[in-house]
Design an enzyme around this catalytic site. Structure first.
Site, PDB file in Angstrom:
ATOM      1  N   ASP A 192      -2.904 -63.486 -41.676  1.00  0.00           N
ATOM      2  CA  ASP A 192      -1.572 -63.842 -40.838  1.00  0.00           C
ATOM      3  C   ASP A 192      -0.365 -64.067 -41.963  1.00  0.00           C
ATOM      4  OD1 ASP A 192       0.777 -64.561 -39.462  1.00  0.00           O
ATOM      5  OD2 ASP A 192       0.062 -65.617 -38.190  1.00  0.00           O
ATOM      6  N   GLY A 242       0.068 -71.754 -35.981  1.00  0.00           N
ATOM      7  CA  GLY A 242       0.066 -72.473 -34.879  1.00  0.00           C
ATOM      8  C   GLY A 242      -1.474 -72.282 -34.645  1.00  0.00           C
ATOM      9  N   HIS A 294       5.822 -68.611 -42.598  1.00  0.00           N
ATOM     10  CA  HIS A 294       4.885 -69.691 -43.110  1.00  0.00           C
ATOM     11  C   HIS A 294       4.838 -69.931 -44.611  1.00  0.00           C
ATOM     12  CE1 HIS A 294       3.554 -69.676 -38.891  1.00  0.00           C
ATOM     13  NE2 HIS A 294       3.339 -68.320 -39.029  1.00  0.00           N
ATOM     14  N   ILE A 340       6.519 -73.470 -41.763  1.00  0.00           N
ATOM     15  CA  ILE A 340       5.721 -74.241 -40.858  1.00  0.00           C
ATOM     16  C   ILE A 340       4.267 -73.760 -40.799  1.00  0.00           C
ATOM     17  CG2 ILE A 340       7.608 -74.624 -39.483  1.00  0.00           C
ATOM     18  CD1 ILE A 340       6.485 -72.313 -37.464  1.00  0.00           C
TER      19      ILE A 340
END
Length: 303
Positions: A205, A228, A210, A225
């Site tokens: 990903d 998830g 990120h 961040i």
């Protein structure tokens, strides 16, 4: 015929004409080739340590992929289905809402896995659309189904196309999973590494949200961040260590984790289900809600 090759397999009489047409689209299978190195990289990405040789040393007698590895082979498939047929579609307004993973067979530690994806459910939420994509992942050589994933995304501003407004009952994939009104049976804390997202992204990903501060700022975040699905993997690892193997896991992404923050997983055992919630210790905020696993063997589950 595989339902993934049948244009009518996922039809729903409540769908609007727009959704019905989009559901007919057949998408090309995606092949994920991997080795033990990729398994170790994933395990490290969700916090496995050098002392946990069953997850970080390929020569260990019990070497294995952590169960949430199942989200990795399907990722290019689930994110590759076009959604630009939705009105006012803007990819910048897309949020990953929920993830369900069903582990249907032992996970090979290397080889080739073939995934096929289809639109499962599309809901008109008025000011937003909720789209659930289903992916089936098979072993390329044996044809055995290894994983089923269901990924639900919300696209703000893309509603108003008509059709279904409320989702169907999809069993464990759509369960509410409200925690019982008692103290958790087990609580596990784990501090993430400030470089956790930089490591996890190598499993596939590569969203700049990120890793790039400027891109994260556009999204309204103070800094990049954590993925998830990385938070899901960490919490899933906590449940595995506390209660043993599970055959499925479902989470709702309720808030963000910044790399370096501490994930606190609260777990409640209810029969063969473990309901859990993941919080960020430093901000007392919920990162994963409405989450649960179904245990493989309840008689072996331990507190």
């Amino acid at each position: 015929m595989s339902p993934f090759r049948d244009p009518k397999a996922f039809a729903d009489p409540e769908d609007s004409a727009l959704v019905a047409e989009a559901k007919k689209q057949i998408h090309e299978p995606f092949t994920y080739n991997y080795t033990e190195r990729d398994v170790i990289l994933y395990n490290l990405g969700i916090g496995a340590t050098a002392q946990e040789l069953q997850w970080t040393f390929e020569g260990d007698d019990s070497f294995s992929a952590l169960p949430t590895f199942g989200v990795i082979p399907q990722f290019p498939c689930s994110t590759g289905i076009p959604l630009d047929w939705l009105p006012n579609y803007n990819p910048a307004k897309l949020l990953h809402g929920e993830q369900y993973l069903n582990i249907k067979a032992p996970i090979p530690t290397g080889g080739a896995l073939v995934s096929e994806a289809r639109l499962l459910e599309v809901l008109d939420k008025g000011k937003a659309a909720a789209v659930t994509i289903i992916v089936e992942t098979k072993d390329a050589s044996s044809g055995e189904v290894i994983f089923e994933n269901q990924s639900t995304v919300f696209i703000r501003g893309a509603g108003g196309f008509g059709g279904k407004r409320t989702g169907s009952d999809r069993g464990a994939a759509s369960a509410v999973n409200n925690p019982p009104k008692r103290q958790p049976d087990v609580v596990t804390e784990e501090a993430t590494n400030p470089s956790q997202a930089a490591l996890y992204r190598l499993s596939g990903d590569y969203n700049p949200l990120h890793i790039l501060p400027d891109f994260a700022a556009i999204g309204g975040f103070d800094k990049p961040i954590l993925h998830g699905l990385c938070s899901m993997g960490i919490a899933g690892k906590h449940v595995l260590k506390a209660f043993g193997p599970y055959k499925d896991i479902k989470v709702r992404f309720a808030g963000v984790v910044y790399p370096g923050e501490t994930i606190v997983t609260e777990m409640w055992k209810e029969g063969n289900k473990v309901i859990f919630r993941a919080k960020v210790k430093e901000r007392d905020s919920v990162a994963l809600a409405a989450s649960a696993v179904t245990l493989v063997d309840d008689t072996k589950a331990k507190l």
